[in-house]
Scaffold this motif. Structure first.
Motif, PDB file in Angstrom:
ATOM      1  N   VAL A  27       0.836  -1.200   0.000  1.00 43.74           N
ATOM      2  CA  VAL A  27       0.000   0.000   0.000  1.00 43.74           C
ATOM      3  C   VAL A  27       0.872   1.251   0.000  1.00 43.74           C
ATOM      4  O   VAL A  27       0.612   2.216  -0.734  1.00 43.74           O
ATOM      5  N   LEU A  28       1.912   1.245   0.814  1.00 42.95           N
ATOM      6  CA  LEU A  28       2.809   2.399   0.868  1.00 42.95           C
ATOM      7  C   LEU A  28       3.540   2.588  -0.452  1.00 42.95           C
ATOM      8  O   LEU A  28       3.717   3.717  -0.931  1.00 42.95           O
ATOM      9  N   ALA A  29       3.942   1.467  -1.070  1.00 38.48           N
ATOM     10  CA  ALA A  29       4.639   1.545  -2.358  1.00 38.48           C
ATOM     11  C   ALA A  29       3.742   2.133  -3.440  1.00 38.48           C
ATOM     12  O   ALA A  29       4.188   2.944  -4.276  1.00 38.48           O
ATOM     13  N   ASN A  30       2.477   1.739  -3.440  1.00 38.39           N
ATOM     14  CA  ASN A  30       1.533   2.258  -4.435  1.00 38.39           C
ATOM     15  C   ASN A  30       1.325   3.761  -4.304  1.00 38.39           C
ATOM     16  O   ASN A  30       0.941   4.432  -5.274  1.00 38.39           O
ATOM     17  N   ASN A  31       1.614   4.281  -3.122  1.00 37.58           N
ATOM     18  CA  ASN A  31       1.470   5.721  -2.904  1.00 37.58           C
ATOM     19  C   ASN A  31       2.798   6.464  -3.038  1.00 37.58           C
ATOM     20  O   ASN A  31       2.865   7.666  -2.775  1.00 37.58           O
ATOM     21  N   GLY A  32       3.856   5.732  -3.413  1.00 41.30           N
ATOM     22  CA  GLY A  32       5.135   6.359  -3.712  1.00 41.30           C
ATOM     23  C   GLY A  32       5.848   6.985  -2.537  1.00 41.30           C
ATOM     24  O   GLY A  32       6.586   7.963  -2.709  1.00 41.30           O
ATOM     25  N   VAL A  33       5.647   6.469  -1.324  1.00 40.44           N
ATOM     26  CA  VAL A  33       6.303   7.068  -0.166  1.00 40.44           C
ATOM     27  C   VAL A  33       7.765   6.614  -0.089  1.00 40.44           C
ATOM     28  O   VAL A  33       8.134   5.566  -0.625  1.00 40.44           O
ATOM     29  N   ASN A  34       8.578   7.394   0.568  1.00 33.39           N
ATOM     30  CA  ASN A  34       9.978   7.050   0.788  1.00 33.39           C
ATOM     31  C   ASN A  34      10.154   6.487   2.199  1.00 33.39           C
ATOM     32  O   ASN A  34       9.629   7.050   3.167  1.00 33.39           O
ATOM     33  N   MET A  35      10.911   5.409   2.310  1.00 30.03           N
ATOM     34  CA  MET A  35      11.140   4.768   3.604  1.00 30.03           C
ATOM     35  C   MET A  35      12.334   5.420   4.297  1.00 30.03           C
ATOM     36  O   MET A  35      13.443   5.450   3.763  1.00 30.03           O
ATOM     37  N   LEU A  36      12.111   5.926   5.501  1.00 35.08           N
ATOM     38  CA  LEU A  36      13.197   6.513   6.288  1.00 35.08           C
ATOM     39  C   LEU A  36      13.671   5.580   7.400  1.00 35.08           C
ATOM     40  O   LEU A  36      14.839   5.600   7.779  1.00 35.08           O
ATOM     41  N   ASP A  37      12.768   4.756   7.909  1.00 31.63           N
ATOM     42  CA  ASP A  37      13.132   3.797   8.955  1.00 31.63           C
ATOM     43  C   ASP A  37      12.024   2.759   9.048  1.00 31.63           C
ATOM     44  O   ASP A  37      10.870   3.016   8.665  1.00 31.63           O
ATOM     45  N   ILE A  38      12.373   1.585   9.548  1.00 30.01           N
ATOM     46  CA  ILE A  38      11.378   0.530   9.748  1.00 30.01           C
ATOM     47  C   ILE A  38      11.816  -0.331  10.920  1.00 30.01           C
ATOM     48  O   ILE A  38      13.003  -0.566  11.132  1.00 30.01           O
ATOM     49  N   GLY A  39      10.854  -0.770  11.719  1.00 27.41           N
ATOM     50  CA  GLY A  39      11.134  -1.671  12.828  1.00 27.41           C
ATOM     51  C   GLY A  39       9.977  -2.629  13.008  1.00 27.41           C
ATOM     52  O   GLY A  39       8.809  -2.248  12.811  1.00 27.41           O
ATOM     53  N   GLN A  40      10.281  -3.874  13.332  1.00 26.68           N
ATOM     54  CA  GLN A  40       9.230  -4.879  13.470  1.00 26.68           C
ATOM     55  C   GLN A  40       9.593  -5.858  14.569  1.00 26.68           C
ATOM     56  O   GLN A  40      10.748  -6.260  14.711  1.00 26.68           O
ATOM     57  N   ALA A  41       8.624  -6.229  15.372  1.00 30.54           N
ATOM     58  CA  ALA A  41       8.810  -7.242  16.400  1.00 30.54           C
ATOM     59  C   ALA A  41       7.532  -8.058  16.506  1.00 30.54           C
ATOM     60  O   ALA A  41       6.430  -7.540  16.315  1.00 30.54           O
ATOM     61  N   VAL A  42       7.706  -9.349  16.775  1.00 31.23           N
ATOM     62  CA  VAL A  42       6.564 -10.229  17.012  1.00 31.23           C
ATOM     63  C   VAL A  42       6.801 -10.928  18.346  1.00 31.23           C
ATOM     64  O   VAL A  42       7.803 -11.624  18.515  1.00 31.23           O
ATOM     65  N   ILE A  43       5.900 -10.700  19.284  1.00 32.31           N
ATOM     66  CA  ILE A  43       5.997 -11.337  20.590  1.00 32.31           C
ATOM     67  C   ILE A  43       4.751 -12.180  20.809  1.00 32.31           C
ATOM     68  O   ILE A  43       3.634 -11.651  20.858  1.00 32.31           O
ATOM     69  N   HIS A  44       4.950 -13.492  20.894  1.00 32.81           N
ATOM     70  CA  HIS A  44       3.850 -14.439  21.124  1.00 32.81           C
ATOM     71  C   HIS A  44       2.713 -14.222  20.113  1.00 32.81           C
ATOM     72  O   HIS A  44       1.527 -14.184  20.473  1.00 32.81           O
TER      73      HIS A  44
END
Length: 404
Positions: free
Chosen positions: A24-41
């Motif tokens: 969805v973000l790609a389709n709107n042409g946004v630029n990525m400045l940072d990303i973080g992801q965590a999965v707990i349980h």
């Protein structure tokens, strides 16, 4: 005019979710400045810091995300970030970074509270928290479990020794190991690990076992204890103990060697170090006869220890020079590093006694393992609650990545 937005998404995780949201973000042409992801349980926490080139596009991005968020039962939060705030964040990347490693059989909330409070009091900010240990079943025996949490912190430490001292006091009070390391490229680029043998790789002092067979066990053990605690000169005490073994029949050596038990975690540690391309060595004030047995069992590259002189099947009780004492261990570490084309910063040294302090001090990572109080307090790092494989946590290794 451009907009900088922090997008936070939380909810039940599933395969493909990150790709769908990023699409969805790609389709709107946004630029990525940072990303973080965590999965707990099974619960996802996903954050994007994005640059949207035109302010009027923000509502379009939000509108396109909402159906996906609703269908997946997720929660969405949009927070605008000022350019001044963003620039401060960029400037912070030049700050020093440290890694604080917590190890115990089971890390509790109280232990974590006390450690993070000290971190905060010293003006440091916790940037990232990770669990390096594997998942532990609820009914697993506590004495065999391992728990490790790694905290990455940023900021200038005004008094590093004061911080280390507070961590040491906490470790004693809370029965937890706390290691503080500067987060440099060397931490994951070490290639030589050297180890003391007696009470480090094996759960015994071999000279004490020999003394029992010679009928002078109590006398030698008392000298050994004082020498390892730093109360006696190692070389002099070694000669004194060895002299008491004069006349011991060499026939007892095989039985003693067969009875020696590897320290918890030794086999896992050496298998993993070998997989990672490390060279390994025993630097021991013990005896070559027994060190060679460990070398064969663990696949160790180098062995330096003391020779047990035997004539006509009897131990002579005479020391063979050069004796591997504290200075000899440090010299050998330097020589091995040079031979392997490494800096001392790329080396690890592990030991428990006062005669290990010199090599622990010059190694890039010196670890006092289940050490005497003087050694534990003097070394920069200590492991007392876990086995030898706890060293892997200090390298940032996760249990799930280990094949040992």
């Amino acid at each position: 005019m451009r907009e900088i937005v922090l997008i936070n998404i939380t909810g039940e995780d599933r395969a493909g979710l990150t790709a769908a949201i990023t699409g969805v973000l790609a389709n709107n042409g946004v630029n990525m400045l940072d990303i973080g992801q965590a999965v707990i349980h099974g619960v996802l926490s996903l954050g994007y810091l994005v640059e949207i080139e035109q302010a009027d596009q923000v509502s379009a991005v939000l509108k396109d995300l909402q159906p996906l968020i609703a269908n997946e039962g997720l929660q969405l939060r949009f927070d605008p970030i000022t350019e001044a705030h963003y620039q401060r964040w960029v400037n912070e990347q030049s700050q020093k970074r440290h890694v604080v490693t917590l190890m115990s059989r089971q890390v509790t909330a109280q232990q974590l509270l006390r450690v993070t409070s000290v971190i905060s009091q010293h003006g440091l900010n916790i940037e990232q928290t990770d669990r390096l240990s594997g998942r532990v079943p609820l009914d697993a025996p506590t004495h065999l479990s391992k728990s490790c949490i790694e905290l990455r912190v940023t900021g200038e430490v005004a008094d590093l020794e004061a911080l280390r001292a507070e961590f040491f006091d906490l470790s004693q009070a809370l029965n937890i190991d706390i290691a503080l390391q500067e987060d440099t490229l060397f931490r994951r680029n070490r290639r030589l690990a050297v180890f003391d043998m007696d009470s480090t790789l094996i759960e015994a002092e071999v000279i004490d076992e020999l003394a029992k067979a010679a009928g002078v066990g109590d006398k030698v053990a008392a000298i050994t204890e004082r020498a390892m605690a730093g109360e006696l000169d190692f070389k002099a005490s070694f000669k004194e103990r060895l002299a008491l073994l004069q006349g011991l029949d060499v026939g007892v050596l095989d039985a003693i060697g067969a009875s020696l038990r590897l320290t918890e975690g030794a086999e896992v540690l050496f298998a993993e170090l070998k997989r990672l391309g490390y060279k390994t060595a025993i630097l021991s004030g013990g005896f070559t006869y027994f060190a060679k047995q460990l070398q064969a069992k663990l696949g160790i590259d180098y062995v330096f220890a003391n020779e047990l002189q035997v004539v006509d099947g009897k131990v002579t009780g005479v020391a063979v020079e050069p004796i591997v004492d504290a200075q000899r261990k440090a010299d050998l570490l330097r020589e091995l590093a040079q031979k392997e084309g490494l800096s001392l910063e790329q080396t690890i040294a592990v030991g428990d006694g006062a005669n290990d302090l010199a090599m622990l001090a010059i190694a890039g990572l010196g670890v006092a393992f289940r050490a005497k109080p003087l050694v534990k307090k003097s070394a920069k790092h200590a492991i007392s609650t876990l086995g030898l494989d706890g060293v892997l946590y200090l390298l940032g290794q996760r249990d799930r990545n280990s094949q040992g």
